[in-house]
Every structure is written in C-alpha cells, then in structure tokens.
Scaffold this active site. Sequence first.
Site, PDB file in Angstrom:
ATOM      1  N   GLU A 397       0.835  -1.210  -0.052  1.00  7.81           N
ATOM      2  CA  GLU A 397       0.059  -0.079   0.070  1.00  7.81           C
ATOM      3  C   GLU A 397       0.759   1.427  -0.139  1.00  7.81           C
ATOM      4  O   GLU A 397       0.499   2.205  -0.189  1.00  7.81           O
ATOM      5  CB  GLU A 397      -1.077  -0.117   1.242  1.00  7.81           C
ATOM      6  CG  GLU A 397      -2.088  -1.014   1.056  1.00  7.81           C
ATOM      7  CD  GLU A 397      -1.868  -2.242   1.535  1.00  7.81           C
ATOM      8  OE1 GLU A 397      -2.617  -3.191   1.481  1.00  7.81           O
ATOM      9  OE2 GLU A 397      -0.618  -2.422   1.881  1.00  7.81           O
ATOM     10  N   GLN A 419      -8.262  -2.264  -0.360  1.00  6.48           N
ATOM     11  CA  GLN A 419      -9.191  -3.590  -0.150  1.00  6.48           C
ATOM     12  C   GLN A 419     -10.112  -3.309   1.041  1.00  6.48           C
ATOM     13  O   GLN A 419     -11.432  -3.690   0.822  1.00  6.48           O
ATOM     14  CB  GLN A 419      -8.334  -4.824  -0.351  1.00  6.48           C
ATOM     15  CG  GLN A 419      -9.019  -6.048  -0.605  1.00  6.48           C
ATOM     16  CD  GLN A 419      -8.244  -7.254  -0.924  1.00  6.48           C
ATOM     17  OE1 GLN A 419      -7.584  -7.595   0.290  1.00  6.48           O
ATOM     18  NE2 GLN A 419      -8.091  -7.401  -1.971  1.00  6.48           N
ATOM     19  N   PHE A 420      -9.555  -2.936   2.078  1.00  8.25           N
ATOM     20  CA  PHE A 420     -10.196  -2.513   3.347  1.00  8.25           C
ATOM     21  C   PHE A 420      -9.850  -1.128   3.790  1.00  8.25           C
ATOM     22  O   PHE A 420      -8.466  -1.203   3.896  1.00  8.25           O
ATOM     23  CB  PHE A 420     -10.493  -3.637   4.320  1.00  8.25           C
ATOM     24  CG  PHE A 420     -11.214  -4.898   3.888  1.00  8.25           C
ATOM     25  CD1 PHE A 420     -12.398  -5.085   4.132  1.00  8.25           C
ATOM     26  CD2 PHE A 420     -10.485  -5.998   3.374  1.00  8.25           C
ATOM     27  CE1 PHE A 420     -13.254  -6.129   3.721  1.00  8.25           C
ATOM     28  CE2 PHE A 420     -11.109  -7.111   2.737  1.00  8.25           C
ATOM     29  CZ  PHE A 420     -12.431  -7.242   3.040  1.00  8.25           C
ATOM     30  N   ALA A 421     -10.451  -0.215   4.478  1.00  6.45           N
ATOM     31  CA  ALA A 421     -10.004   0.913   4.781  1.00  6.45           C
ATOM     32  C   ALA A 421      -8.802   0.533   6.244  1.00  6.45           C
ATOM     33  O   ALA A 421      -7.962   1.292   6.323  1.00  6.45           O
ATOM     34  CB  ALA A 421     -10.899   1.720   5.541  1.00  6.45           C
ATOM     35  N   ASP A 422      -9.156  -0.617   6.716  1.00  7.78           N
ATOM     36  CA  ASP A 422      -7.940  -0.930   7.895  1.00  7.78           C
ATOM     37  C   ASP A 422      -6.670  -0.956   7.304  1.00  7.78           C
ATOM     38  O   ASP A 422      -5.846  -0.882   7.941  1.00  7.78           O
ATOM     39  CB  ASP A 422      -8.551  -2.212   8.308  1.00  7.78           C
ATOM     40  CG  ASP A 422     -10.266  -2.391   8.671  1.00  7.78           C
ATOM     41  OD1 ASP A 422     -10.463  -2.832   9.928  1.00  7.78           O
ATOM     42  OD2 ASP A 422     -10.924  -2.496   7.720  1.00  7.78           O
ATOM     43  N   PHE A 423      -6.549  -1.370   5.905  1.00 12.82           N
ATOM     44  CA  PHE A 423      -5.336  -1.807   5.303  1.00 12.82           C
ATOM     45  C   PHE A 423      -4.543  -0.331   5.166  1.00 12.82           C
ATOM     46  O   PHE A 423      -3.329  -0.480   4.662  1.00 12.82           O
ATOM     47  CB  PHE A 423      -5.439  -2.628   4.201  1.00 12.82           C
ATOM     48  CG  PHE A 423      -5.879  -3.982   4.609  1.00 12.82           C
ATOM     49  CD1 PHE A 423      -6.166  -4.375   5.947  1.00 12.82           C
ATOM     50  CD2 PHE A 423      -6.209  -4.814   3.464  1.00 12.82           C
ATOM     51  CE1 PHE A 423      -6.907  -5.695   5.930  1.00 12.82           C
ATOM     52  CE2 PHE A 423      -6.769  -5.984   3.670  1.00 12.82           C
ATOM     53  CZ  PHE A 423      -7.072  -6.385   4.968  1.00 12.82           C
ATOM     54  N   HIS A 464     -10.889  -5.724   9.728  1.00 19.46           N
ATOM     55  CA  HIS A 464     -11.703  -5.402   8.388  1.00 19.46           C
ATOM     56  C   HIS A 464     -13.064  -4.714   8.766  1.00 19.46           C
ATOM     57  O   HIS A 464     -14.001  -4.549   7.717  1.00 19.46           O
ATOM     58  CB  HIS A 464     -12.271  -6.982   7.801  1.00 19.46           C
ATOM     59  CG  HIS A 464     -11.238  -7.613   7.276  1.00 19.46           C
ATOM     60  ND1 HIS A 464     -10.259  -8.341   8.037  1.00 19.46           N
ATOM     61  CD2 HIS A 464     -10.550  -7.966   6.235  1.00 19.46           C
ATOM     62  CE1 HIS A 464      -9.290  -9.302   7.373  1.00 19.46           C
ATOM     63  NE2 HIS A 464      -9.587  -8.632   6.146  1.00 19.46           N
TER      64      HIS A 464
END
Length: 658
Positions: A397, A419-423, A464
């Site tokens: 990222e 892919q997910f905001a967490d990442f 996630h």
Amino acid sequence: MIFYKQNLTNIQLLDLYKKILKPRLIEEKMLILIRQGKVSKWFSGIGQEAIAVGVTAALDDTEYVLPMHRNLGVFTTRNIPLHRLFSQWQGKANGFTKGRDRSFHFGTQEYNIIGMISHLGPQLGIADGIALADKLQNNKKVTAVFTGEGATSEGDFHEALNIAAVWKLPVLFIIENNGYGLSTPTNEQYSCENLADKGIGYGIDSYIIDGNNILEVYHKITQLKEQMQKDPHPVLLEFKTFRMRGHEEASGTKYVPDELLRKWGPQDPVDNYRMFLLEEGILTEEHDAVLYEEIKHEIEENWAIANAEPEIISTYSGELNDVYKPFQYEEVSPESESKNIRFIDAIRNSLDQSMQRHQNLIIMGQDIAEYGGAFKITEGFVETFGKDRVRNTPICESAIVSAGMGLSINGYKAIVEMQFADFVSTGFNPIVNLLAKSHYRWGEKADVVVRMPCGGGTQAGPFHSQTNEAWFTKTPGLKVVYPAFPYDAKGLLNTSINDPNPVLFFEHKQLYRSVYQDVPTDYYTIPLGKAALLKEGNSITIIAFGAPVHWALETLSKYPEIQADLIDLRTLQPLDTETIFASVKKTGKVIIYQEDTLFGGIASDISALIMEECFEYLDAPVKRVASLDSPIPFTKALEDQFLPKDRFEEVLLDLLKD
C-alpha cells in the site's frame, strides 16, 4: 583512479568538470556561511558530487530526477539560478517553498526535480509513478531516484523495487552508499556484502559503480538509459563513495575512524578528475583558475541577490490558502432518467463514467483487474479500459500511494483502492506526509483519490471493520468524503476525482448492497463541503455521516413525534459548519452520531466548534454518541454491543426530556 574518455570530446569533458566544480565551490561557501549563522542547516555532499552530477548530466532536462540531502549537483547541473537556491536555504520567498521547508526538501516542475521528504522511502514509489506515466505515453524517458544505504532498510525501498520489476518501469534506483546513515555504519545497517545484491531477489539488473569517478558514472548511466529506452525495465545501482563530513554540519565526524577518512580523502572526485584533465592536456592551470574565479563570482553575485531579498512576512491567509490547490468546482447537473440502484452500483457507475471522461485516470489496487476487486466494483473494467489503466498491484500500500503521487506529478490522475480501509495503515505515511503536504510545501498538487471500504455490522472483526476517518480529518491538506446514499456517492466521487487535491473517500461496506436509491444514469457532480438536511424540525439537531445516518432515520421512524433536523455531513473535510451552526441556533439541542470510537473522533471537534460558536443558543450540553472505546470485535453479540445504535436512542430520548 582510472578515467576512460570513450567517445567524449574535450568540450564535453571540460563541461563535466565545470559541472562537478560548481557544487564543490558552493559547498565551500556554505560551510563559511553556516559558521557565520547565515544558513541554518547544511547536508554536505563533499566527496559525492560525481554521482549527482554524472547521473543528471547523462539525462535529458525533461527527464525527472528525485534527489536527496546530498545532491546539490542535481540542482546545479539542471542550471537552477543560484540566487533561488540561496533564497531557499535562507527561507525566503524567492525560494521554492516560501519558507515552509528547508534545504533540499523541495521540488520544481520547471526543472523536473522532485523533492524529498524526511521519511526518505516514499521518494522511490513516486519514481515508480512518474515512470509509469512515461511508459504509458511511450515517450522513451527514464526516471532517476536517489536514496542512501540507510533507507534501503525501509519497507518502501523493497515495495518500490518490486513494483518497478513487476511493471517493468524505466527507473534508475540509485543508492549512494557513503558509509554511514547519520552515525550508524554500514555493518550495522545490513549484512549482505553489496547492496546491489538486493536487486537479484526482485529480478532487477544491478551494478556496482565507483561513485567518485565521474566518467564511470556518466558512461554507465548513458549506456543504461539507451538500453532502457529500447526495453523499459528498472535498474539498481550501488555507488560506492564516502561521506567526508557529518550527516549535517552540526553532527560532526567524531564517530568516523580516522583511517576511513585517510583512505577516502585521496579519492576525492573533484581533485582526481582535475588531475586527469591536467595530465591529458585538456585543462590548463590557467584555465582552471579562470573557471574557479567565474564560478566564485557567480556564487557571490547570486548570494548578494538572495541576501538583499527581504525576510518573509507571514499572514494567516497566505498560509491557509496554500494548504490546498485551488479547485474550481464545475457543477454538472443530471439530465437523464434515474434508475433505482444500490450504493455499490453508484460507486461503480462513477468510476466507469470518470474513466471515460478522464483518459489520464489510472485505477490501482489489489485484485481490482480481472477479479474485479474484493467487492466486485471494477469487474469488467479491464475489458473496457485495459490493464494499463486498471492495474492489479502487489500487496504494498505504501509504495502504491506514492506511485499515485508520481502519476499526478507526471500529468495523470490516480485512484488507489484500499481493499479494506483498515489496510491503509501500511500506506499511512505517504498519505499524511507526502500527499497532504506537497501543495503547501512547494505548490505541487496530489491528484489522488484513496477509496476506503470501511465500517462494521458485517462481523468481520478488528482488521476489516474499522471506520478510521479521524486518522485523516486531523491532517491539513487532505479532503475526507463519507457519503451515506447512492446519489451522493456517485456525485461526490465524481467531484473527488475532478479535484486535484488528495481525497480519502470512505465507502461503508454494509451500505454497498443494502441501500437503494434513484440515481441519474448520466454523469453529474456534487460539491464537497456541503451537508444535506434530510429532515427538518425544531426540537433537536442530529448530525451524522455514513451508516449512522440510516440508523438515525430508523430511530426517528419509531418516534414520529420527534421533530428533528437530521444533517448528513457527506463531507468531513471541508466541513459544512454553516449548516451545522444554523440548525443548532434553531433547535438548541444537539447529538453528534458517529460509528467511530468516541475519544478523538471527529464528533469531538464538531462538539467543540458548536460550544465555541453557538454556546448562547444551547439549551443542553452537546451529546456525542459513538462506538465503544475498544477494537471492534467479531462475534455478532459483541459487535452489536460495540456499535452505538441502541445508545443513540437512549441519549436522544433523554436529551428531549430536559
């Protein structure tokens, strides 16, 4: 030290001498000025000039170079007027950052030089993005990016090399191995014998070069550039050199063993090249003295210009107006029929129409090409727009965000899908320190949208399900958008893509396939920074965004007697304070409703703004309703307790009793 002229003429050889001599004489002047307190900080490149000069001289002026602390020779070889450099180092307005950043922390599109940030690593990813833009245009250009041996330990170094290898990007990755990362010697930095060996693992051609031999540097770069023009690919170059002075002048060199200084002193790149030219009869002592005097005169003349320049006078408006690049919003009204579609379809529709509207728009993300992304939003896009514009990325990222910045620098627009905001945490640094600050620092836009699938309610657990908008609303220079309805999602995403500033675009996953709305089938825009008033009443103001907007509507449907103003913020930065304050002054009571955890969330700032601007209109304390101050759990019973839906109803009814 052996010099090979190869096919260079005497004129070219002398030109290289003048190019390497100029930064040395400037440095000698700077060392005097720093002792006099006329320059605040200096990162010396004495002993390393051959690398910066040799690389830059071998490139065309239209090719981008991304230098570091000790690369004065890049700037002088590109013939930047010295008085502008001197103004930069003194923090004056005629520099490149209006006094907002120091030394070489700047760039200039006029000279195709892209300045560094102190975090070092993102520089390499930017080079990937610039080179990708060049490759897409098939313009046969290469990009050169500098780093030190210390920064090769950073994750961004490895991510950038991997991306360049996978995408076959024409990037020259230049490692200046000068023996020390500040005071830490190379044997404490890495255990491989040569840093060039790191290229092997990425399938990258790599070479070790004498960084003190300007002709070896120049010839090798010239040769590699010709190869890369025919067959685009990255190259890793380790230049062996030594830092003869401290990391910066204040640190000194007491930690350096004397034997190392004695070993490298005789390998001085300027002195050795001068002796070669004298021995070959290409340079005479008399001509050398003339060159010295010419350059010294140029330095003194330009120093006088910079010294006569007045100090910067600060103004609030001047500082605040440069945080964002000016954006002239263009309202596009829908003229077609509407179709009842889901939230996720609205996002897809916006991306599709924006890709058609902006031929320079690139979408990047994990699994977004043939697979269509984790949520299938870009399914079929490869067939429509091709893999050049819809790009699967490695799991990296940070470098991909930086590559988005590079695309923006080189004339493209970029969308990066997390892919997910967490990442996004693994791409946090380039967002908050690179994208957010570039326009303020040196006037460079960051035309990048980061899409952020977020939120709970799907039992996806701690990694996630976060809604982490507060990580970014705090950072000046970023715009943060968080729609709750399909109509808004499409229009706001279209505007975010048009905006040349960096935008974090939050998309609540639970809304993707559960919320429907009539949405125009053609292209339209909605301005950022304008909230929507969904319900009107006189008893209370409810301020929400994302999924809590729908939760608030559900609660209000149970109590039709409650006459509430329900404000959907839609955009968190910029924030529509006008709509908020007008409603609060009318109702006198406020609940701010967010899905994020309570402490440090944006509800806290909105509450403080209301207390400061509307205190005399309040009939009760401002209430905040949010999730528990814990990580978001997995099991449904735990997640239901974590989320604030039940607590909102209790607070609403309690507040209306008063």
